[in-house]
Scaffold this motif. Structure first.
Motif, PDB file in Angstrom:
ATOM      1  N   THR A 116       6.347  -4.817  12.017  1.00 45.80           N
ATOM      2  CA  THR A 116       7.535  -4.508  11.221  1.00 45.80           C
ATOM      3  C   THR A 116       8.321  -3.403  11.901  1.00 45.80           C
ATOM      4  O   THR A 116       7.932  -2.907  12.956  1.00 45.80           O
ATOM      5  N   TRP A 145       9.061  -0.486  10.280  1.00 43.79           N
ATOM      6  CA  TRP A 145       8.915   0.607   9.326  1.00 43.79           C
ATOM      7  C   TRP A 145       9.152   1.943  10.006  1.00 43.79           C
ATOM      8  O   TRP A 145       8.799   2.128  11.164  1.00 43.79           O
ATOM      9  N   THR A 204       8.463   6.460   6.302  1.00 47.31           N
ATOM     10  CA  THR A 204       8.638   7.038   4.977  1.00 47.31           C
ATOM     11  C   THR A 204       9.444   6.159   4.037  1.00 47.31           C
ATOM     12  O   THR A 204       9.328   6.296   2.842  1.00 47.31           O
ATOM     13  N   SER A 205      10.262   5.286   4.565  1.00 46.24           N
ATOM     14  CA  SER A 205      11.127   4.528   3.657  1.00 46.24           C
ATOM     15  C   SER A 205      10.345   3.422   2.991  1.00 46.24           C
ATOM     16  O   SER A 205       9.213   3.121   3.342  1.00 46.24           O
ATOM     17  N   LYS A 206      10.960   2.824   1.990  1.00 47.51           N
ATOM     18  CA  LYS A 206      10.257   1.813   1.226  1.00 47.51           C
ATOM     19  C   LYS A 206      10.301   0.448   1.894  1.00 47.51           C
ATOM     20  O   LYS A 206       9.422  -0.360   1.694  1.00 47.51           O
ATOM     21  N   ASP A 207      11.354   0.191   2.667  1.00 44.01           N
ATOM     22  CA  ASP A 207      11.461  -1.184   3.165  1.00 44.01           C
ATOM     23  C   ASP A 207      10.810  -1.337   4.521  1.00 44.01           C
ATOM     24  O   ASP A 207      10.925  -0.508   5.400  1.00 44.01           O
ATOM     25  N   MET A 208      10.141  -2.442   4.664  1.00 47.51           N
ATOM     26  CA  MET A 208       9.464  -2.795   5.904  1.00 47.51           C
ATOM     27  C   MET A 208       9.945  -4.190   6.253  1.00 47.51           C
ATOM     28  O   MET A 208       9.584  -5.145   5.586  1.00 47.51           O
ATOM     29  N   ASN A 209      10.757  -4.307   7.279  1.00 42.19           N
ATOM     30  CA  ASN A 209      11.249  -5.635   7.631  1.00 42.19           C
ATOM     31  C   ASN A 209      10.400  -6.226   8.722  1.00 42.19           C
ATOM     32  O   ASN A 209      10.109  -5.593   9.730  1.00 42.19           O
ATOM     33  N   ILE A 247      -2.263   5.971   3.524  1.00 42.19           N
ATOM     34  CA  ILE A 247      -1.654   5.143   2.489  1.00 42.19           C
ATOM     35  C   ILE A 247      -2.701   4.661   1.497  1.00 42.19           C
ATOM     36  O   ILE A 247      -2.499   4.681   0.294  1.00 42.19           O
TER      37      ILE A 247
END
Lengths: 297, 132
Positions: free
Chosen positions: A40, A42, A45-50, B131
């Protein structure tokens, strides 16, 4: 369920369950998760993982600085593994006779191993620095024309060699201890037989000591290789990567990419490449060294 | 009765001793430098980096304990180390016993399995552990 374990057959598995559970949760499951992250983009820290597929891995081979870092890591690997083992065997043989100060010397030479690597890096940083370090001062005093006024940690060519020197300084004691243990397993009557046949010291070493040290050599080479390919603390503390990327190791670039540049997916991909590298090298080494061991004994 | 060979004063042994002393000096000098530097004040360090400090200034050590919370850090390290050592000994010896003493077929495969985590660079699993 416990009735299954009662018979003799199931007992080994019972003993291994705690450790297995531990490494399952602490190593294997995070490993699979990191496999996912490396595919991904990523940023940590951010929420989205493309999901971007193998793009990270393709970028690794296109990144110029990363290829230089890979070269650095190989330099660390080859020089440290070879030199540390040679010094280890050398000091172990030096300390193998029975003389009065032997334990003192063994303890002193082993001492740097127990000091925290960060502290070692800091001390040697101090020692190499032109203003305050003994090493430039001594070289200045001796007035050797080629070696004066070298910025040991600031020069692209000498930075990596200085770090290698400090690493060998710290860890030779460890190799030495393992070789001492290996040397004591050699039967002294073999040396007496050599003396009867009139062998020189070098021949004794080459034909008796070295072959019979094969198990210790295997252990040492494998462990030093694994540790050296992952080297991080020393270059980070001493030069933080050196001028440019001159002394940066692969672990350091994982750290820089993942945390400082916020490219977590990319950093994880690099760490997986490093893992594959270490795994393949370890497999080759164990195969080759084990075969050598079996041929000798 | 076996006669123990006493250590003879041959030139080879003298050479050995000299080499050993050289190595020991190389090993000890950085620690000496460290101790000397730690006893200097900042000014003293600027003026006279390599020499013996004029006054032995223990103020640095006080600063470390008061301002840098080394006491707390040390305690943390001790906690982590003690717990992990105890657990490692317990689990490790259990696994070791199981693999060696109890002869069972797949011992080698399990041995390799347990050695595999050593190969991981820790950054690979660091973030996922956080996590999870």
């Amino acid at each position: 369920m416990f009735s299954y374990f009662k018979g003799k057959k199931g007992l080994p598995y019972l003993f291994m369950i705690p450790a297995l559970a531990l490494i399952l949760f602490v190593y294997f499951i995070p490993f699979i998760y990191s496999l996912v992250i490396s595919l991904t983009d990523w940023n940590g820290t951010s929420k989205d993982m493309n999901f971007i597929g193998l793009q990270n891995f393709i970028n690794i081979f296109k990144d110029r600085s990363l290829l230089e870092v890979l070269g650095n890591t190989l330099i660390y690997f080859i020089e440290i593994v070879v030199l540390q083992n040679i010094f280890g065997i050398f000091t172990a043989v030096l300390l193998s006779g029975n003389f009065k100060g032997r334990s003192f010397f063994r303890a002193t030479l082993f001492m740097p191993t127990v000091v925290c690597t960060v502290a070692v890096g800091f001390i040697w940083n101090l020692m190499f620095r032109p203003g305050s370090g003994p090493i430039p001062a001594i070289l200045d005093f001796l007035n050797v024309p080629g070696l004066k006024d070298i910025l040991w940690l600031g020069n692209t060519s000498t930075a990596i060699q200085s770090i290698i020197f400090v690493n060998i300084w710290q860890w030779t004691g460890w190799c030495m201890v393992i070789y001492i243990a290996g040397l004591q397993a050699i039967d002294p009557s073999l040396y007496e037989a050599c003396d009867i046949d009139g062998a020189s010291i070098w021949n004794k070493f080459r034909f008796v000591t070295l072959p019979l040290l094969a198990p210790s050599i295997t252990i040492n080479i494998v462990m030093v290789s694994i540790g050296t390919l992952k080297i991080f603390d020393l270059p980070f503390i001493m030069t933080k990567g050196g001028p440019g990327h001159a002394s940066e190791s692969l672990s350091m670039s994982i750290y820089t990419n993942s945390f400082l540049l916020s490219k977590m997916g990319y950093g994880t991909a690099i760490s997986l490449v490093l893992f594959a590298f270490i795994l393949i090298m370890t497999l080759f080494q164990t195969k080759y060294l084990r075969k050598r061991e079996d041929n000798i004994t | 009765m076996k006669r123990v060979k006493s250590y003879q004063l041959k030139p080879m042994n003298i050479l050995r001793l000299l080499v050993l002393i050289a190595l020991t000096v190389t090993t000890i000098v950085p620690f000496l430098v460290l101790i000397l530097v730690s006893l200097k004040t900042q000014n003293d360090f600027m003026i006279n980096p390599l020499g013996i400090p004029e006054q032995w200034n223990f103020g640095n050590y006080v600063t470390v304990f008061v301002k840098a919370h080394v006491g707390q850090a040390f305690f943390n390290s001790v906690k982590i180390t003690s717990v992990s050592v105890v657990l490692q000994i317990i689990f490790g010896s259990m696994v070791g016993y199981a693999l060696i003493k109890m002869n069972f077929k797949h011992a080698n495969k399990f041995a390799s399995l347990f050695l595999l985590p050593m190969v991981f660079p820790i950054q690979t699993i660091l973030i996922p552990i956080y996590i999870i």
